[in-house]
Motif scaffolding. Structure first.
Motif, short mmCIF file in Angstrom:
data_model
loop_
_atom_site.label_atom_id
_atom_site.label_comp_id
_atom_site.label_asym_id
_atom_site.label_seq_id
_atom_site.Cartn_x
_atom_site.Cartn_y
_atom_site.Cartn_z
N THR A 110 -53.46 -2.40 -14.87
CA THR A 110 -52.87 -3.73 -14.69
C THR A 110 -51.85 -3.70 -13.56
OG1 THR A 110 -53.15 -4.12 -17.04
CG2 THR A 110 -51.68 -5.61 -15.84
N PRO A 111 -51.90 -4.63 -12.62
CA PRO A 111 -50.91 -4.63 -11.54
C PRO A 111 -49.52 -4.98 -12.06
CG PRO A 111 -52.27 -6.61 -11.45
CD PRO A 111 -52.88 -5.72 -12.49
N VAL A 112 -48.53 -4.52 -11.33
CA VAL A 112 -47.14 -4.78 -11.69
C VAL A 112 -46.76 -6.17 -11.22
CG1 VAL A 112 -44.76 -4.02 -11.41
CG2 VAL A 112 -46.61 -2.33 -11.57
N ARG A 113 -46.15 -6.96 -12.11
CA ARG A 113 -45.71 -8.31 -11.76
C ARG A 113 -44.26 -8.49 -12.19
NH1 ARG A 113 -49.72 -12.37 -14.58
NH2 ARG A 113 -49.47 -10.87 -16.28
N THR A 114 -43.62 -9.47 -11.61
CA THR A 114 -42.26 -9.80 -12.03
C THR A 114 -42.33 -10.67 -13.27
OG1 THR A 114 -42.17 -11.77 -10.64
CG2 THR A 114 -41.42 -9.68 -9.65
N LEU A 115 -41.26 -10.64 -14.04
CA LEU A 115 -41.23 -11.41 -15.28
C LEU A 115 -41.30 -12.90 -15.01
CD1 LEU A 115 -40.97 -11.01 -18.33
CD2 LEU A 115 -38.50 -11.17 -18.09
N ALA A 116 -40.75 -13.37 -13.88
CA ALA A 116 -40.76 -14.79 -13.56
C ALA A 116 -42.16 -15.30 -13.24
CB ALA A 116 -39.82 -15.07 -12.38
N ASP A 117 -43.06 -14.40 -12.81
CA ASP A 117 -44.42 -14.83 -12.47
C ASP A 117 -45.32 -14.96 -13.69
OD1 ASP A 117 -43.71 -14.81 -9.81
OD2 ASP A 117 -44.40 -12.74 -9.48
#
Length: 453
Positions: A56-63
């Motif tokens: 799974t790619p790393v994403r920011t919590l806001a996204d």
């Protein structure tokens, strides 16, 4: 071929050591090391926890856009209350309790109710298929859509769940399962931990709700490693006396709802039935007023309950008087007796003191302090408390009476059940009068005792 190596695994923390020791070197628990055979280390490509898809790619919590997941009602209102409204897709629930308390009966009833609208699967490892069918017939529940699998091998259960794709699956019980990847016996620390982890992974990947039944030790704790309770999303305990017809289901951990919720059931010849007014269970019906009895308003999750606290104070004929509690914390009783002596001038150093919460309920909140002291004073003086009295409040070491949370809900529940007087902390005094309920608000223990002279 390398010879299998013997290791010793701690039943408490799951730590391993090559030699047996009296005390676990990891958690310092005594006599918890169990002998097991270490399995061969699989290669990285064939590891049972290898990812099934691309990482799974790393994403920011806001996204990340959060969304509310609809809940699956179980068909039992009291069970839904403890779960927080029903089962969440992909959630893993662990329910433990004493043998014969009714865990399998409760879940069989819930599956039968959910089978009308959802696909369900009951996996039994402790009973045969005929025994489960006989219980279902005795309970009189519809079982035409309930799928049943009598199996204890983890890999076979995973294959059946992946093929059937039920909405809810029940595993009865986690201690009976074993994985062919390990050589340890079913119920051992390594097997319980491995099976629970694999089933949790399956639930998260497929969105299937899995309910696991767990055994308990003689101390009442869930058997197996402590990590078992950390893996799952919800931990429920089935409580109650097997000689009584009433059962309590309490939530100790819930990632999807409130903890300390309480569900009350009555065991009948047709299975478990929810109790609509549980306060009536915990209130004794005395034909006349008796001393040593005080009714308190406690809060169990989102529900206010009225529980009778009984106390018996008698002359002690031993050098060390006894202090015994049932349903309450014993150490807190000793502290309250010291506060009673210091700030109310009442001495019990030569008296045996026994305190009991009626109905088998266990009270852990400090709001029981004031009712306990009132019941003790009533028994010591052999004088009943005023008729229709309700009380709650925490008593501090300085003699102050501190407020309890959700005081308004407690008072409304008391007024609904016909109580006329409430002795409560001053900070919990309602701004608007409650019809039919007289409020005695106090801020000190000596003031509370003066109200009852």
């Amino acid at each position: 071929m390398a010879k299998p190596r013997t290791v010793y695994v701690c039943a408490e923390c799951g730590g391993t050591t090559p030699k047996w020791q009296g005390k676990c070197p990891h958690c310092a628990a005594w006599n918890t090391l169990e002998e097991t055979v270490e399995s061969a280390s699989p290669t990285a490509a064939s590891h049972r926890y290898a990812p099934l898809a691309a990482s799974t790619p790393v994403r920011t919590l806001a996204d990340i856009e959060p969304r509310e997941t609809p809940r699956q009602p179980t068909g039992l209102d009291e069970f839904d209350r403890v779960l927080g409204g029903g089962l969440v897709a992909g959630a893993v629930v662990l329910i433990g309790g004493d043998p014969g308390i009714g865990k399998s009966t409760l879940l069989l009833q819930a599956l039968a109710a959910m089978s009308a609208n959802s696909r369900v699967l009951y996996v039994t490892g402790e009973e045969s298929a005929e025994q489960v069918a006989l219980r279902a017939r005795r309970l009189g529940v519809p079982t035409g859509n309930v799928s049943l699998l009598a199996e204890i091998r983890l890999e076979s259960i995973q294959a059946a769940v992946s093929e059937q794709r039920p909405t809810v699956a029940v595993i009865d019980s986690i201690q009976t399962l074993y994985s062919s990847e390990l050589t340890a016996a079913p119920g051992s620390v390594s097997q319980v931990r491995e099976c629970a982890a694999q089933l949790t992974r399956l639930a998260k990947q497929t969105g299937i709700s899995i309910v696991m039944i767990g055994h308990v030790t003689k101390d009442g704790a869930l058997a197996g490693p402590r990590v078992l309770e950390h893996i799952v999303d919800t931990v429920l305990y089935f409580e109650g006396d097997t000689h009584s017809s009433f059962r309590l289901v309490r939530a100790f951990k819930n990632r999807f709802g409130a903890v300390n919720e309480l569900g009350v059931f009555a065991m009948t010849d047709r299975g478990l039935r929810g109790v609509a007014n549980p306060s009536a269970l915990f209130l004794s019906q005395h034909e006349q007023q008796v001393s040593g009895s005080c009714v308190m308003a406690t809060q169990e999750g989102t529900r206010p309950l009225l529980v009778e606290i009984q106390a018996l104070v008698d002359s002690s004929h031993a050098p060390n008087p006894r202090r015994l509690t049932v349903g309450l914390e014993g150490n807190r009783l000793a502290m309250l007796l010291a506060v009673l002596h210091r700030h109310a001038g009442v001495s019990t150093f030569d008296q045996d003191v026994f305190v009991n919460a009626v109905g088998g309920v266990r009270i852990t909140e400090p709001a029981a302090d004031l009712p306990v002291l009132l019941a003790i004073m009533s028994s010591l003086r052999d004088r009943p408390l005023p008729r229709g009295l309700i009380a709650f409040g925490e008593v501090g070491l300085a003699g102050e009476i501190r407020p309890a949370p959700r005081g308004q809900e407690r008072l409304r529940e008391a007024a609904k059940l016909g109580f006329s007087v409430a002795l409560i902390p001053k900070a919990n005094a309602p701004r608007q009068p409650i019809e039919g309920l007289e409020i005695w608000a106090v801020d000190r223990l000596d003031s509370a005792m003066e109200k009852l002279r």
